[in-house]
Design a protein around this motif. Structure first.
Motif, PDB file in Angstrom:
ATOM      1  N   VAL A  52      72.579  11.343  10.678  1.00 41.95           N
ATOM      2  CA  VAL A  52      73.934  10.817  10.850  1.00 41.95           C
ATOM      3  C   VAL A  52      74.904  11.322   9.776  1.00 41.95           C
ATOM      4  CG1 VAL A  52      75.319   8.702  10.972  1.00 41.95           C
ATOM      5  CG2 VAL A  52      73.134   8.825  12.166  1.00 41.95           C
ATOM      6  N   PRO A  53      74.547  11.311   8.487  1.00 41.65           N
ATOM      7  CA  PRO A  53      75.485  11.853   7.494  1.00 41.65           C
ATOM      8  C   PRO A  53      75.757  13.350   7.683  1.00 41.65           C
ATOM      9  CG  PRO A  53      73.844  10.509   6.410  1.00 41.65           C
ATOM     10  CD  PRO A  53      73.413  10.664   7.819  1.00 41.65           C
ATOM     11  N   LYS A  54      74.728  14.118   8.063  1.00 37.25           N
ATOM     12  CA  LYS A  54      74.939  15.549   8.312  1.00 37.25           C
ATOM     13  C   LYS A  54      75.874  15.755   9.490  1.00 37.25           C
ATOM     14  CE  LYS A  54      70.415  17.025   7.260  1.00 37.25           C
ATOM     15  NZ  LYS A  54      69.270  17.821   7.633  1.00 37.25           N
ATOM     16  N   LEU A  55      75.696  14.979  10.534  1.00 36.22           N
ATOM     17  CA  LEU A  55      76.561  15.094  11.707  1.00 36.22           C
ATOM     18  C   LEU A  55      77.999  14.760  11.353  1.00 36.22           C
ATOM     19  CD1 LEU A  55      76.616  15.576  14.787  1.00 36.22           C
ATOM     20  CD2 LEU A  55      76.273  13.128  15.057  1.00 36.22           C
ATOM     21  N   ALA A  56      78.205  13.711  10.570  1.00 34.61           N
ATOM     22  CA  ALA A  56      79.558  13.339  10.153  1.00 34.61           C
ATOM     23  C   ALA A  56      80.181  14.403   9.256  1.00 34.61           C
ATOM     24  CB  ALA A  56      79.526  11.988   9.431  1.00 34.61           C
ATOM     25  N   ALA A  57      79.399  14.961   8.345  1.00 38.47           N
ATOM     26  CA  ALA A  57      79.916  15.992   7.439  1.00 38.47           C
ATOM     27  C   ALA A  57      80.289  17.261   8.201  1.00 38.47           C
ATOM     28  CB  ALA A  57      78.888  16.304   6.364  1.00 38.47           C
ATOM     29  N   VAL A  58      79.450  17.656   9.131  1.00 38.94           N
ATOM     30  CA  VAL A  58      79.751  18.851   9.932  1.00 38.94           C
ATOM     31  C   VAL A  58      80.988  18.609  10.789  1.00 38.94           C
ATOM     32  CG1 VAL A  58      78.895  20.276  11.837  1.00 38.94           C
ATOM     33  CG2 VAL A  58      77.420  19.780   9.895  1.00 38.94           C
ATOM     34  N   ALA A  59      81.132  17.409  11.325  1.00 35.48           N
ATOM     35  CA  ALA A  59      82.324  17.098  12.113  1.00 35.48           C
ATOM     36  C   ALA A  59      83.582  17.187  11.251  1.00 35.48           C
ATOM     37  CB  ALA A  59      82.197  15.705  12.731  1.00 35.48           C
ATOM     38  N   LEU A  60      83.507  16.704  10.013  1.00 37.70           N
ATOM     39  CA  LEU A  60      84.658  16.811   9.111  1.00 37.70           C
ATOM     40  C   LEU A  60      84.979  18.262   8.772  1.00 37.70           C
ATOM     41  CD1 LEU A  60      84.105  13.848   6.641  1.00 37.70           C
ATOM     42  CD2 LEU A  60      85.972  14.141   8.278  1.00 37.70           C
ATOM     43  N   VAL A  61      83.958  19.070   8.577  1.00 40.99           N
ATOM     44  CA  VAL A  61      84.190  20.490   8.296  1.00 40.99           C
ATOM     45  C   VAL A  61      84.874  21.156   9.482  1.00 40.99           C
ATOM     46  CG1 VAL A  61      83.035  22.718   7.959  1.00 40.99           C
ATOM     47  CG2 VAL A  61      82.358  20.752   6.612  1.00 40.99           C
ATOM     48  N   VAL A  62      84.432  20.843  10.673  1.00 39.96           N
ATOM     49  CA  VAL A  62      85.047  21.437  11.864  1.00 39.96           C
ATOM     50  C   VAL A  62      86.487  20.960  12.014  1.00 39.96           C
ATOM     51  CG1 VAL A  62      84.940  21.523  14.390  1.00 39.96           C
ATOM     52  CG2 VAL A  62      82.872  21.840  13.053  1.00 39.96           C
ATOM     53  N   VAL A  63      86.754  19.710  11.700  1.00 42.57           N
ATOM     54  CA  VAL A  63      88.122  19.198  11.780  1.00 42.57           C
ATOM     55  C   VAL A  63      89.027  19.908  10.776  1.00 42.57           C
ATOM     56  CG1 VAL A  63      89.551  17.168  11.294  1.00 42.57           C
ATOM     57  CG2 VAL A  63      87.559  16.954  12.765  1.00 42.57           C
ATOM     58  N   PHE A  64      88.557  20.046   9.541  1.00 45.06           N
ATOM     59  CA  PHE A  64      89.401  20.631   8.505  1.00 45.06           C
ATOM     60  C   PHE A  64      89.432  22.163   8.532  1.00 45.06           C
ATOM     61  CE2 PHE A  64      88.616  16.447   6.458  1.00 45.06           C
ATOM     62  CZ  PHE A  64      89.940  16.035   6.439  1.00 45.06           C
ATOM     63  N   ALA A  65      88.321  22.806   8.869  1.00 41.80           N
ATOM     64  CA  ALA A  65      88.266  24.271   8.843  1.00 41.80           C
ATOM     65  C   ALA A  65      88.328  24.881  10.235  1.00 41.80           C
ATOM     66  CB  ALA A  65      86.996  24.731   8.147  1.00 41.80           C
ATOM     67  N   GLY A  66      88.403  24.064  11.270  1.00 40.73           N
ATOM     68  CA  GLY A  66      88.403  24.577  12.635  1.00 40.73           C
ATOM     69  C   GLY A  66      89.564  25.498  12.932  1.00 40.73           C
ATOM     70  N   HIS A  67      90.738  25.164  12.416  1.00 40.53           N
ATOM     71  CA  HIS A  67      91.922  25.995  12.655  1.00 40.53           C
ATOM     72  C   HIS A  67      91.721  27.383  12.058  1.00 40.53           C
ATOM     73  CE1 HIS A  67      96.085  26.917  13.440  1.00 40.53           C
ATOM     74  NE2 HIS A  67      96.258  27.249  12.168  1.00 40.53           N
ATOM     75  N   TRP A  68      91.212  27.436  10.832  1.00 43.65           N
ATOM     76  CA  TRP A  68      90.934  28.729  10.198  1.00 43.65           C
ATOM     77  C   TRP A  68      89.861  29.495  10.972  1.00 43.65           C
ATOM     78  CZ3 TRP A  68      86.130  29.883   7.936  1.00 43.65           C
ATOM     79  CH2 TRP A  68      86.068  31.152   7.364  1.00 43.65           C
ATOM     80  N   MET A  69      88.833  28.785  11.435  1.00 40.36           N
ATOM     81  CA  MET A  69      87.748  29.433  12.176  1.00 40.36           C
ATOM     82  C   MET A  69      88.259  30.054  13.472  1.00 40.36           C
ATOM     83  SD  MET A  69      84.761  26.638  11.803  1.00 40.36           S
ATOM     84  CE  MET A  69      83.531  26.735  10.539  1.00 40.36           C
ATOM     85  N   ILE A  70      89.061  29.311  14.203  1.00 41.12           N
ATOM     86  CA  ILE A  70      89.600  29.824  15.462  1.00 41.12           C
ATOM     87  C   ILE A  70      90.522  31.013  15.205  1.00 41.12           C
ATOM     88  CG2 ILE A  70      91.129  29.275  17.401  1.00 41.12           C
ATOM     89  CD1 ILE A  70      88.412  28.116  17.775  1.00 41.12           C
ATOM     90  N   ASN A  71      91.395  30.905  14.210  1.00 43.84           N
ATOM     91  CA  ASN A  71      92.297  32.019  13.895  1.00 43.84           C
ATOM     92  C   ASN A  71      91.524  33.264  13.477  1.00 43.84           C
ATOM     93  OD1 ASN A  71      94.671  30.730  14.507  1.00 43.84           O
ATOM     94  ND2 ASN A  71      95.024  30.027  12.422  1.00 43.84           N
ATOM     95  N   SER A  72      90.493  33.080  12.692  1.00 49.87           N
ATOM     96  CA  SER A  72      89.681  34.210  12.263  1.00 49.87           C
ATOM     97  C   SER A  72      88.971  34.861  13.448  1.00 49.87           C
ATOM     98  CB  SER A  72      88.661  33.736  11.230  1.00 49.87           C
ATOM     99  OG  SER A  72      87.868  34.783  10.786  1.00 49.87           O
ATOM    100  N   LEU A  73      88.429  34.061  14.331  1.00 49.02           N
ATOM    101  CA  LEU A  73      87.728  34.589  15.498  1.00 49.02           C
ATOM    102  C   LEU A  73      88.683  35.279  16.463  1.00 49.02           C
ATOM    103  CD1 LEU A  73      84.959  34.827  16.756  1.00 49.02           C
ATOM    104  CD2 LEU A  73      85.341  32.643  17.883  1.00 49.02           C
ATOM    105  N   VAL A  74      89.860  34.709  16.655  1.00 49.79           N
ATOM    106  CA  VAL A  74      90.863  35.345  17.521  1.00 49.79           C
ATOM    107  C   VAL A  74      91.340  36.662  16.912  1.00 49.79           C
ATOM    108  CG1 VAL A  74      93.222  35.104  18.412  1.00 49.79           C
ATOM    109  CG2 VAL A  74      91.598  33.242  18.680  1.00 49.79           C
ATOM    110  N   GLY A  75      91.533  36.688  15.609  1.00 51.46           N
ATOM    111  CA  GLY A  75      91.927  37.923  14.940  1.00 51.46           C
ATOM    112  C   GLY A  75      90.869  39.005  15.078  1.00 51.46           C
ATOM    113  N   PHE A  76      89.611  38.635  14.928  1.00 55.34           N
ATOM    114  CA  PHE A  76      88.520  39.605  15.081  1.00 55.34           C
ATOM    115  C   PHE A  76      88.449  40.112  16.513  1.00 55.34           C
ATOM    116  CE2 PHE A  76      84.068  40.583  16.034  1.00 55.34           C
ATOM    117  CZ  PHE A  76      83.856  41.593  15.125  1.00 55.34           C
ATOM    118  N   THR A  77      88.572  39.205  17.470  1.00 52.94           N
ATOM    119  CA  THR A  77      88.531  39.606  18.874  1.00 52.94           C
ATOM    120  C   THR A  77      89.695  40.523  19.211  1.00 52.94           C
ATOM    121  OG1 THR A  77      87.478  37.498  19.408  1.00 52.94           O
ATOM    122  CG2 THR A  77      88.416  38.737  21.242  1.00 52.94           C
TER     123      THR A  77
END
Length: 91
Positions: A52-77
């Protein structure tokens, strides 16, 4: 398209995927070590307690870093699609 170009694209892809996976993996590992330490201190060995703590931490990372991740992936594509004409003419 020669084998050098294929290897260059593969290396770029692996580096990009490493950059995208690193925040999630590092946070998950840190939380896992912290929970394991807490479990060994309290001698409370429950499997769901570490999940449960790992799931919550990963969810927070995706919430906070998701925008950067999507932008990076779109830029690479976008970069890969822009390479298509040069790769077709190089062959």
């Amino acid at each position: 398209m020669n084998d050098t170009q294929v290897l260059n694209i593969a290396v770029q892809m692996l580096v990009e995927m490493g950059k995208l996976a690193a925040p999630v993996l590092i946070v998950s590992m840190a939380v896992g070590i912290g929970v394991s330490l807490l479990q060994s201190i309290t001698q409370l060995q429950e499997a769901t307690l570490s999940f449960v703590p790992k799931l919550a931490a990963v969810a927070l990372v995706v919430v906070f870093a998701g925008h950067w991740m999507i932008n990076s992936l779109v830029g690479f594509t976008d970069h890969m699609y822009r390479l298509i004409p040069a790769l077709l003419h190089a062959g």
